[in-house]
Design a protein around this motif. Structure first.
Motif, PDB file in Angstrom:
ATOM      1  N   HIS A  36       0.139  -1.050   0.049  1.00 49.69           N
ATOM      2  CA  HIS A  36       0.188  -0.029  -0.145  1.00 49.69           C
ATOM      3  C   HIS A  36       0.710   1.092   0.044  1.00 49.69           C
ATOM      4  CE1 HIS A  36      -3.796   2.036   0.769  1.00 49.69           C
ATOM      5  NE2 HIS A  36      -3.144   2.743   1.459  1.00 49.69           N
ATOM      6  N   GLY A  37       0.790   1.855  -0.965  1.00 47.81           N
ATOM      7  CA  GLY A  37       0.915   3.551  -0.664  1.00 47.81           C
ATOM      8  C   GLY A  37       1.904   4.159  -1.467  1.00 47.81           C
ATOM      9  N   VAL A  38       2.331   2.822  -2.382  1.00 45.98           N
ATOM     10  CA  VAL A  38       3.806   2.687  -3.022  1.00 45.98           C
ATOM     11  C   VAL A  38       3.437   3.539  -5.015  1.00 45.98           C
ATOM     12  CG1 VAL A  38       4.925   1.691  -1.558  1.00 45.98           C
ATOM     13  CG2 VAL A  38       4.880  -0.019  -3.551  1.00 45.98           C
ATOM     14  N   GLY A  39       1.780   3.704  -5.220  1.00 44.96           N
ATOM     15  CA  GLY A  39       2.016   3.057  -6.430  1.00 44.96           C
ATOM     16  C   GLY A  39       2.096   1.734  -7.694  1.00 44.96           C
ATOM     17  N   GLY A  40       1.401   0.860  -6.650  1.00 45.76           N
ATOM     18  CA  GLY A  40       0.930  -0.123  -7.498  1.00 45.76           C
ATOM     19  C   GLY A  40      -0.112  -0.952  -7.597  1.00 45.76           C
ATOM     20  N   MET A  41      -1.033   0.567  -7.178  1.00 41.71           N
ATOM     21  CA  MET A  41      -2.258  -0.501  -7.569  1.00 41.71           C
ATOM     22  C   MET A  41      -2.754   0.987  -7.903  1.00 41.71           C
ATOM     23  SD  MET A  41      -5.045  -1.294  -4.690  1.00 41.71           S
ATOM     24  CE  MET A  41      -4.604  -3.147  -4.968  1.00 41.71           C
ATOM     25  N   ILE A  42      -4.428   0.796  -8.926  1.00 48.69           N
ATOM     26  CA  ILE A  42      -4.847   2.771  -9.401  1.00 48.69           C
ATOM     27  C   ILE A  42      -5.179   2.452  -8.326  1.00 48.69           C
ATOM     28  CG2 ILE A  42      -5.196   1.318 -11.506  1.00 48.69           C
ATOM     29  CD1 ILE A  42      -8.850   0.698  -9.911  1.00 48.69           C
ATOM     30  N   PRO A  43      -5.293   3.909  -8.282  1.00 48.78           N
ATOM     31  CA  PRO A  43      -6.057   5.543  -7.319  1.00 48.78           C
ATOM     32  C   PRO A  43      -6.799   5.125  -6.008  1.00 48.78           C
ATOM     33  CG  PRO A  43      -4.445   6.506  -9.023  1.00 48.78           C
ATOM     34  CD  PRO A  43      -4.843   5.130  -9.337  1.00 48.78           C
ATOM     35  N   GLY A  44      -7.873   4.772  -7.596  1.00 47.32           N
ATOM     36  CA  GLY A  44      -9.182   4.516  -6.375  1.00 47.32           C
ATOM     37  C   GLY A  44      -9.514   3.842  -5.569  1.00 47.32           C
ATOM     38  N   LEU A  45      -8.735   2.205  -6.114  1.00 49.47           N
ATOM     39  CA  LEU A  45      -9.139   1.387  -5.399  1.00 49.47           C
ATOM     40  C   LEU A  45      -8.211   0.860  -4.034  1.00 49.47           C
ATOM     41  CD1 LEU A  45     -10.496  -1.489  -4.810  1.00 49.47           C
ATOM     42  CD2 LEU A  45      -8.299  -1.877  -6.111  1.00 49.47           C
ATOM     43  N   GLU A  46      -7.066   2.157  -4.474  1.00 44.91           N
ATOM     44  CA  GLU A  46      -6.054   1.956  -2.934  1.00 44.91           C
ATOM     45  C   GLU A  46      -6.368   2.770  -1.992  1.00 44.91           C
ATOM     46  OE1 GLU A  46      -1.304   1.950  -3.166  1.00 44.91           O
ATOM     47  OE2 GLU A  46      -1.689   4.115  -3.390  1.00 44.91           O
ATOM     48  N   LYS A  47      -7.828   4.441  -2.341  1.00 41.28           N
ATOM     49  CA  LYS A  47      -7.945   5.117  -1.575  1.00 41.28           C
ATOM     50  C   LYS A  47      -9.385   4.757  -0.667  1.00 41.28           C
ATOM     51  CE  LYS A  47     -10.465   9.507  -1.679  1.00 41.28           C
ATOM     52  NZ  LYS A  47     -10.954  11.323  -2.316  1.00 41.28           N
ATOM     53  N   ALA A  48      -9.547   3.346  -1.521  1.00 42.10           N
ATOM     54  CA  ALA A  48     -11.340   2.818  -0.884  1.00 42.10           C
ATOM     55  C   ALA A  48     -10.621   1.542   0.202  1.00 42.10           C
ATOM     56  CB  ALA A  48     -12.138   1.803  -1.655  1.00 42.10           C
ATOM     57  N   LEU A  49      -8.853   1.486  -0.483  1.00 41.28           N
ATOM     58  CA  LEU A  49      -8.982  -0.136   0.911  1.00 41.28           C
ATOM     59  C   LEU A  49      -8.388   0.792   1.588  1.00 41.28           C
ATOM     60  CD1 LEU A  49      -7.570  -2.341  -1.441  1.00 41.28           C
ATOM     61  CD2 LEU A  49      -9.571  -2.514  -0.124  1.00 41.28           C
ATOM     62  N   GLU A  50      -7.116   1.776   2.301  1.00 37.84           N
ATOM     63  CA  GLU A  50      -7.164   2.393   3.205  1.00 37.84           C
ATOM     64  C   GLU A  50      -7.853   2.124   4.234  1.00 37.84           C
ATOM     65  OE1 GLU A  50      -4.050   4.749   4.265  1.00 37.84           O
ATOM     66  OE2 GLU A  50      -4.482   5.005   2.078  1.00 37.84           O
ATOM     67  N   ASN A  51      -6.629   1.957   5.604  1.00 44.76           N
ATOM     68  CA  ASN A  51      -7.483   1.753   6.957  1.00 44.76           C
ATOM     69  C   ASN A  51      -8.490  -0.011   6.851  1.00 44.76           C
ATOM     70  OD1 ASN A  51      -6.107   3.717   8.317  1.00 44.76           O
ATOM     71  ND2 ASN A  51      -8.128   5.599   7.144  1.00 44.76           N
ATOM     72  N   SER A  52      -8.533  -0.057   5.592  1.00 44.94           N
ATOM     73  CA  SER A  52      -8.672  -1.544   5.632  1.00 44.94           C
ATOM     74  C   SER A  52      -8.350  -2.744   6.897  1.00 44.94           C
ATOM     75  CB  SER A  52      -9.594  -2.150   4.544  1.00 44.94           C
ATOM     76  OG  SER A  52     -10.127  -1.673   4.106  1.00 44.94           O
ATOM     77  N   LYS A  53      -9.257  -3.387   7.390  1.00 50.37           N
ATOM     78  CA  LYS A  53      -8.468  -4.910   8.584  1.00 50.37           C
ATOM     79  C   LYS A  53      -9.296  -5.930   7.216  1.00 50.37           C
ATOM     80  CE  LYS A  53      -9.076  -2.470  12.790  1.00 50.37           C
ATOM     81  NZ  LYS A  53      -9.823  -1.017  12.073  1.00 50.37           N
ATOM     82  N   ALA A  54      -8.090  -7.197   7.734  1.00 50.96           N
ATOM     83  CA  ALA A  54      -8.426  -8.449   7.213  1.00 50.96           C
ATOM     84  C   ALA A  54      -9.773  -8.904   7.988  1.00 50.96           C
ATOM     85  CB  ALA A  54      -7.350  -9.254   7.994  1.00 50.96           C
ATOM     86  N   GLY A  55      -9.988  -9.461   7.403  1.00 50.02           N
ATOM     87  CA  GLY A  55     -11.623 -10.163   7.091  1.00 50.02           C
ATOM     88  C   GLY A  55     -13.210  -9.072   6.832  1.00 50.02           C
ATOM     89  N   GLU A  56     -12.835  -7.638   6.423  1.00 50.65           N
ATOM     90  CA  GLU A  56     -12.873  -6.479   6.141  1.00 50.65           C
ATOM     91  C   GLU A  56     -13.971  -6.887   4.320  1.00 50.65           C
ATOM     92  OE1 GLU A  56     -12.184  -2.971   8.997  1.00 50.65           O
ATOM     93  OE2 GLU A  56     -12.095  -2.925   7.411  1.00 50.65           O
ATOM     94  N   LYS A  57     -14.812  -6.207   3.871  1.00 52.18           N
ATOM     95  CA  LYS A  57     -15.792  -6.898   2.704  1.00 52.18           C
ATOM     96  C   LYS A  57     -15.325  -4.857   2.177  1.00 52.18           C
ATOM     97  CE  LYS A  57     -18.563  -9.382   0.697  1.00 52.18           C
ATOM     98  NZ  LYS A  57     -18.179 -10.090  -0.179  1.00 52.18           N
ATOM     99  N   VAL A  58     -14.629  -4.500   0.639  1.00 50.95           N
ATOM    100  CA  VAL A  58     -14.565  -3.280   0.718  1.00 50.95           C
ATOM    101  C   VAL A  58     -15.458  -3.647  -0.779  1.00 50.95           C
ATOM    102  CG1 VAL A  58     -13.298  -1.773  -0.045  1.00 50.95           C
ATOM    103  CG2 VAL A  58     -13.100  -3.206   1.729  1.00 50.95           C
ATOM    104  N   VAL A  59     -16.975  -3.007  -1.204  1.00 54.60           N
ATOM    105  CA  VAL A  59     -17.243  -2.721  -2.617  1.00 54.60           C
ATOM    106  C   VAL A  59     -17.169  -1.636  -2.962  1.00 54.60           C
ATOM    107  CG1 VAL A  59     -19.307  -2.933  -3.612  1.00 54.60           C
ATOM    108  CG2 VAL A  59     -18.673  -4.823  -1.873  1.00 54.60           C
ATOM    109  N   VAL A  60     -16.278  -1.313  -3.732  1.00 54.46           N
ATOM    110  CA  VAL A  60     -15.934   0.046  -4.603  1.00 54.46           C
ATOM    111  C   VAL A  60     -16.354   0.398  -6.159  1.00 54.46           C
ATOM    112  CG1 VAL A  60     -13.667   0.027  -4.068  1.00 54.46           C
ATOM    113  CG2 VAL A  60     -14.559   1.984  -4.426  1.00 54.46           C
ATOM    114  N   SER A  61     -16.687   1.415  -7.074  1.00 54.30           N
ATOM    115  CA  SER A  61     -16.978   1.462  -7.730  1.00 54.30           C
ATOM    116  C   SER A  61     -15.472   2.795  -8.239  1.00 54.30           C
ATOM    117  CB  SER A  61     -17.811   2.080  -8.685  1.00 54.30           C
ATOM    118  OG  SER A  61     -19.436   0.681  -8.655  1.00 54.30           O
ATOM    119  N   VAL A  62     -14.938   2.319  -9.582  1.00 53.59           N
ATOM    120  CA  VAL A  62     -13.984   3.290  -9.931  1.00 53.59           C
ATOM    121  C   VAL A  62     -13.780   3.713 -10.900  1.00 53.59           C
ATOM    122  CG1 VAL A  62     -11.574   3.322  -9.545  1.00 53.59           C
ATOM    123  CG2 VAL A  62     -12.251   2.078  -7.977  1.00 53.59           C
ATOM    124  N   ALA A  63     -13.982   5.054 -10.813  1.00 57.77           N
ATOM    125  CA  ALA A  63     -14.198   6.411 -12.208  1.00 57.77           C
ATOM    126  C   ALA A  63     -12.965   5.953 -12.793  1.00 57.77           C
ATOM    127  CB  ALA A  63     -14.906   7.481 -12.150  1.00 57.77           C
TER     128      ALA A  63
END
Length: 162
Positions: A36-63
């Motif tokens: 995380h945080g080194v540019g290896g993922m599309i910005p919109g998904l990385e932003k949505a995953l910030e501060n998530s924990k193991a076991g969590e589900k993240v559903v996001v649409s990225v423009a």
């Protein structure tokens, strides 16, 4: 632990387009690891995953602006068939992808159309212009090792190995 800069996250996800077509899947047989945080993922998904924990589900649409950008018509051009040299005709089909050396380094080009001896190539990312719909399960989050931080990517199973 939460997903923060220099943490390594293991994800399972399903990626769909606006029509609901599955574009990519990462699952227990093929998990996705990233730092995380080194540019290896599309910005919109990385932003949505910030501060998530193991076991969590993240559903996001990225423009497109936060994914692979809008389609750029200047990245398409017609080239003569001979530019593809010895590539057999059966491999020269619409949708075929090739590596090309450009001023920006090696890039993937896609055959967009074939009209006789003229090949229309497209240098846009295949997902440019698409809104991407992710359904993500955060499987694991851990601190990156010093070696991973210096290399800028995860090592070990599912990551890059030397």
């Amino acid at each position: 632990m939460t997903i923060v800069k220099n943490s390594i996250a293991t994800l399972h996800y399903t990626l769909k387009d606006d029509a609901g077509e599955i574009l990519d899947v990462a699952d227990e047989n093929n998990p996705f690891l990233y730092m995380h945080g080194v540019g290896g993922m599309i910005p919109g998904l990385e932003k949505a995953l910030e501060n998530s924990k193991a076991g969590e589900k993240v559903v996001v649409s990225v423009a497109p602006a936060d994914a692979y950008g809008e389609r750029n018509p200047n990245l398409t051009q017609d080239v003569p068939r001979e530019m593809f040299g010895s590539i057999p005709d059966e491999d020269m089909v619409v949708g075929a992808q090739f590596q090309a050396q450009t001023d920006q380094g090696v890039e993937i080009i896609t055959v967009a159309a074939i009209e006789g001896d003229t090949i229309k190539i497209d240098g846009n990312h295949p997902m440019a212009g698409e809104t991407l719909h992710f359904d993500v399960d955060v499987i694991d989050v851990r601190e990156a090792t010093e070696e991973e931080i210096s290399h800028g990517h995860p090592h070990g199973p599912g990551g890059h190995q030397h």
